[in-house]
Design an enzyme around this catalytic site. Sequence first.
Site, PDB file in Angstrom:
ATOM      1  N   HIS A  17       0.840  -1.210   0.000  1.00  0.00           N
ATOM      2  CA  HIS A  17       0.000   0.000   0.000  1.00  0.00           C
ATOM      3  C   HIS A  17       0.876   1.260   0.000  1.00  0.00           C
ATOM      4  O   HIS A  17       0.612   2.208  -0.737  1.00  0.00           O
ATOM      5  CB  HIS A  17      -0.882   0.053   1.253  1.00  0.00           C
ATOM      6  CG  HIS A  17      -1.915  -1.026   1.358  1.00  0.00           C
ATOM      7  ND1 HIS A  17      -2.063  -1.798   2.492  1.00  0.00           N
ATOM      8  CD2 HIS A  17      -2.865  -1.455   0.488  1.00  0.00           C
ATOM      9  CE1 HIS A  17      -3.060  -2.653   2.313  1.00  0.00           C
ATOM     10  NE2 HIS A  17      -3.559  -2.478   1.109  1.00  0.00           N
ATOM     11  N   LYS A  41     -17.612  -7.058   7.081  1.00  0.00           N
ATOM     12  CA  LYS A  41     -16.341  -7.765   6.888  1.00  0.00           C
ATOM     13  C   LYS A  41     -15.621  -7.822   8.234  1.00  0.00           C
ATOM     14  O   LYS A  41     -15.373  -6.785   8.838  1.00  0.00           O
ATOM     15  CB  LYS A  41     -15.513  -6.999   5.849  1.00  0.00           C
ATOM     16  CG  LYS A  41     -14.490  -7.843   5.151  1.00  0.00           C
ATOM     17  CD  LYS A  41     -13.992  -7.114   3.913  1.00  0.00           C
ATOM     18  CE  LYS A  41     -12.635  -7.607   3.479  1.00  0.00           C
ATOM     19  NZ  LYS A  41     -12.098  -6.782   2.398  1.00  0.00           N
ATOM     20  N   ARG A  94      -2.423  -6.168  -8.458  1.00  0.00           N
ATOM     21  CA  ARG A  94      -1.324  -7.106  -8.243  1.00  0.00           C
ATOM     22  C   ARG A  94      -1.306  -8.197  -9.304  1.00  0.00           C
ATOM     23  O   ARG A  94      -0.269  -8.553  -9.833  1.00  0.00           O
ATOM     24  CB  ARG A  94      -1.433  -7.744  -6.846  1.00  0.00           C
ATOM     25  CG  ARG A  94      -1.065  -6.795  -5.735  1.00  0.00           C
ATOM     26  CD  ARG A  94      -1.587  -7.259  -4.408  1.00  0.00           C
ATOM     27  NE  ARG A  94      -3.041  -7.169  -4.387  1.00  0.00           N
ATOM     28  CZ  ARG A  94      -3.780  -7.349  -3.321  1.00  0.00           C
ATOM     29  NH1 ARG A  94      -3.225  -7.683  -2.179  1.00  0.00           N
ATOM     30  NH2 ARG A  94      -5.098  -7.219  -3.380  1.00  0.00           N
TER      31      ARG A  94
HETATM   32  P1  ADP Z   1      -9.742  -3.850  -0.313  1.00  0.00           P
HETATM   33  O1  ADP Z   1     -10.414  -4.506   0.840  1.00  0.00           O
HETATM   34  O2  ADP Z   1     -10.504  -2.716  -0.919  1.00  0.00           O
HETATM   35  O3  ADP Z   1      -9.156  -4.775  -1.347  1.00  0.00           O
HETATM   36  P2  ADP Z   1      -7.051  -3.438   0.599  1.00  0.00           P
HETATM   37  O4  ADP Z   1      -6.665  -2.682   1.819  1.00  0.00           O
HETATM   38  O5  ADP Z   1      -6.773  -4.906   0.617  1.00  0.00           O
HETATM   39  O6  ADP Z   1      -8.546  -3.098   0.372  1.00  0.00           O
HETATM   40  O7  ADP Z   1      -6.370  -2.789  -0.662  1.00  0.00           O
HETATM   41  C1  ADP Z   1      -6.607  -1.469  -1.066  1.00  0.00           C
HETATM   42  C2  ADP Z   1      -6.079  -1.267  -2.468  1.00  0.00           C
HETATM   43  O8  ADP Z   1      -4.669  -1.485  -2.473  1.00  0.00           O
HETATM   44  C3  ADP Z   1      -6.647  -2.224  -3.506  1.00  0.00           C
HETATM   45  O9  ADP Z   1      -6.730  -1.544  -4.733  1.00  0.00           O
HETATM   46  C4  ADP Z   1      -5.609  -3.312  -3.582  1.00  0.00           C
HETATM   47  O10 ADP Z   1      -5.623  -3.955  -4.850  1.00  0.00           O
HETATM   48  C5  ADP Z   1      -4.337  -2.513  -3.387  1.00  0.00           C
HETATM   49  N1  ADP Z   1      -3.260  -3.315  -2.830  1.00  0.00           N
HETATM   50  C6  ADP Z   1      -3.304  -4.149  -1.774  1.00  0.00           C
HETATM   51  N2  ADP Z   1      -2.113  -4.722  -1.547  1.00  0.00           N
HETATM   52  C7  ADP Z   1      -1.275  -4.234  -2.492  1.00  0.00           C
HETATM   53  C8  ADP Z   1       0.099  -4.462  -2.818  1.00  0.00           C
HETATM   54  N3  ADP Z   1       0.845  -5.336  -2.146  1.00  0.00           N
HETATM   55  N4  ADP Z   1       0.626  -3.782  -3.852  1.00  0.00           N
HETATM   56  C9  ADP Z   1      -0.148  -2.926  -4.567  1.00  0.00           C
HETATM   57  N5  ADP Z   1      -1.450  -2.676  -4.324  1.00  0.00           N
HETATM   58  C10 ADP Z   1      -2.012  -3.318  -3.303  1.00  0.00           C
END
Ligand code: ADP
Length: 164
Positions: A17, A41, A94
């Site tokens: 992130h 969730k 990803r």
């Molecule tokens: P959600 O529950 O909306 O998927 P996340 O917190 O898991 O929320 O992710 C938020 C955003 O960040 C999403 O667009 C996800 O694809 C992206 N994301 C999560 N992990 C990574 C990572 N390791 N690298 C790049 N983007 C990521």
Amino acid sequence: MRRAIYPGSFDPVTNGHLDIIERGSKLFDEIIIAVLVNPEKRALFTVEERRQMLSEALTLVEGRGCRLRVDSFQGLLMRYAVEQQADAVVRGIRAISDYEYELQMALMNRRQEPGIETVFMLAAESYSYVSSRLVKEVFSLGGTIEGLVPATVEERMRLKLGKS
Ligand code: ADP
């Protein structure tokens, strides 16, 4: 003035992130990192804890003059984006598995608000397998997550899950 929303669960924030935020800061003047309040969730951390971890982690990010702000929202993302007068929504991709879901969401969001663009950013190769879910799973089974999340997050996970 270009403002983006980066929405997500951030349960907890990972280095994946943070990489998206750092690279996104080259494109926008302000990024609002918005924690989705989703009671359905089951989350490990409360929204307040997730916001705190994000704020702590953002001190590590090289923002290059881009303002980075943490917020939370409930309900429809596009309604929140309009309220915040955002120009764009940022999402990270990803793998193909992300793409299918993200494409569907982005098209639905465009239908709601054609004026707000979704900007997809490719994950860094080194973090492309990192997800909050997997980090929690590995950590709770006693595996190492060093280098995948900020040290402050690792510490909070230790406190929360009682691992030494
Ligand atoms: P959600 O529950 O909306 O998927 P996340 O917190 O898991 O929320 O992710 C938020 C955003 O960040 C999403 O667009 C996800 O694809 C992206 N994301 C999560 N992990 C990574 C990572 N390791 N690298 C790049 N983007 C990521």
